[in-house]
Design a protein around this motif. Structure first.
Motif, short mmCIF file in Angstrom:
data_model
loop_
_atom_site.label_atom_id
_atom_site.label_comp_id
_atom_site.label_asym_id
_atom_site.label_seq_id
_atom_site.Cartn_x
_atom_site.Cartn_y
_atom_site.Cartn_z
N GLU A 14 0.83 -1.21 0.00
CA GLU A 14 0.00 0.00 0.00
C GLU A 14 0.86 1.25 0.00
N ALA A 16 3.93 1.50 -1.16
CA ALA A 16 4.57 1.59 -2.47
C ALA A 16 3.61 2.19 -3.50
N GLU A 17 2.35 1.80 -3.43
CA GLU A 17 1.36 2.33 -4.36
C GLU A 17 1.13 3.82 -4.12
N LEU A 18 1.01 4.21 -2.86
CA LEU A 18 0.80 5.63 -2.53
C LEU A 18 1.97 6.50 -2.95
N MET A 19 3.18 6.00 -2.73
CA MET A 19 4.39 6.77 -3.03
C MET A 19 4.84 6.61 -4.48
N ARG A 20 4.19 5.68 -5.19
CA ARG A 20 4.53 5.38 -6.59
C ARG A 20 5.99 4.96 -6.74
N VAL A 21 6.39 4.04 -5.88
CA VAL A 21 7.72 3.44 -5.92
C VAL A 21 7.55 1.93 -5.81
N SER A 22 8.65 1.20 -5.94
CA SER A 22 8.57 -0.26 -5.80
C SER A 22 8.53 -0.65 -4.33
N LYS A 23 8.10 -1.87 -4.08
CA LYS A 23 8.09 -2.38 -2.71
C LYS A 23 9.52 -2.43 -2.16
N THR A 25 11.91 -0.35 -2.72
CA THR A 25 12.26 1.00 -2.27
C THR A 25 11.68 1.27 -0.89
N LEU A 55 5.96 12.13 2.29
CA LEU A 55 5.57 12.72 1.01
C LEU A 55 5.62 14.25 1.05
#
Length: 63
Positions: A14, A16-23, A25, A55
């Motif tokens: 979740e 990773a999706e919010l931050m638009r990065v890979s898991k 990261t 963020l």
């Protein structure tokens, strides 16, 4: 300080999706201490407030 029942925890996926990065990261941020997390068994949970704060931090200048 917020009551524990008021804290919402997010999974690594979740975050990773919010931050638009890979898991991966997100795991690196957790292990480096840049993103606080709590370990539940073999998985990590990140407080939603920590993601919001991360963020809102300014991006470091590179170069």
């Amino acid at each position: 300080m917020a009551e524990l029942s008021d804290v919402r925890f997010l999974t690594v996926a979740e975050v990773a999706e919010l931050m638009r990065v890979s898991k991966m990261t997100v795991y690196r941020l957790v292990h480096s201490g840049e993103l606080p997390a709590v370990r539940f068994g073999r998985s990590y949970r990140v407080p939603e407030s920590a993601v919001t704060a991360a963020l809102q931090r300014p991006i470091a200048d590179v170069g």
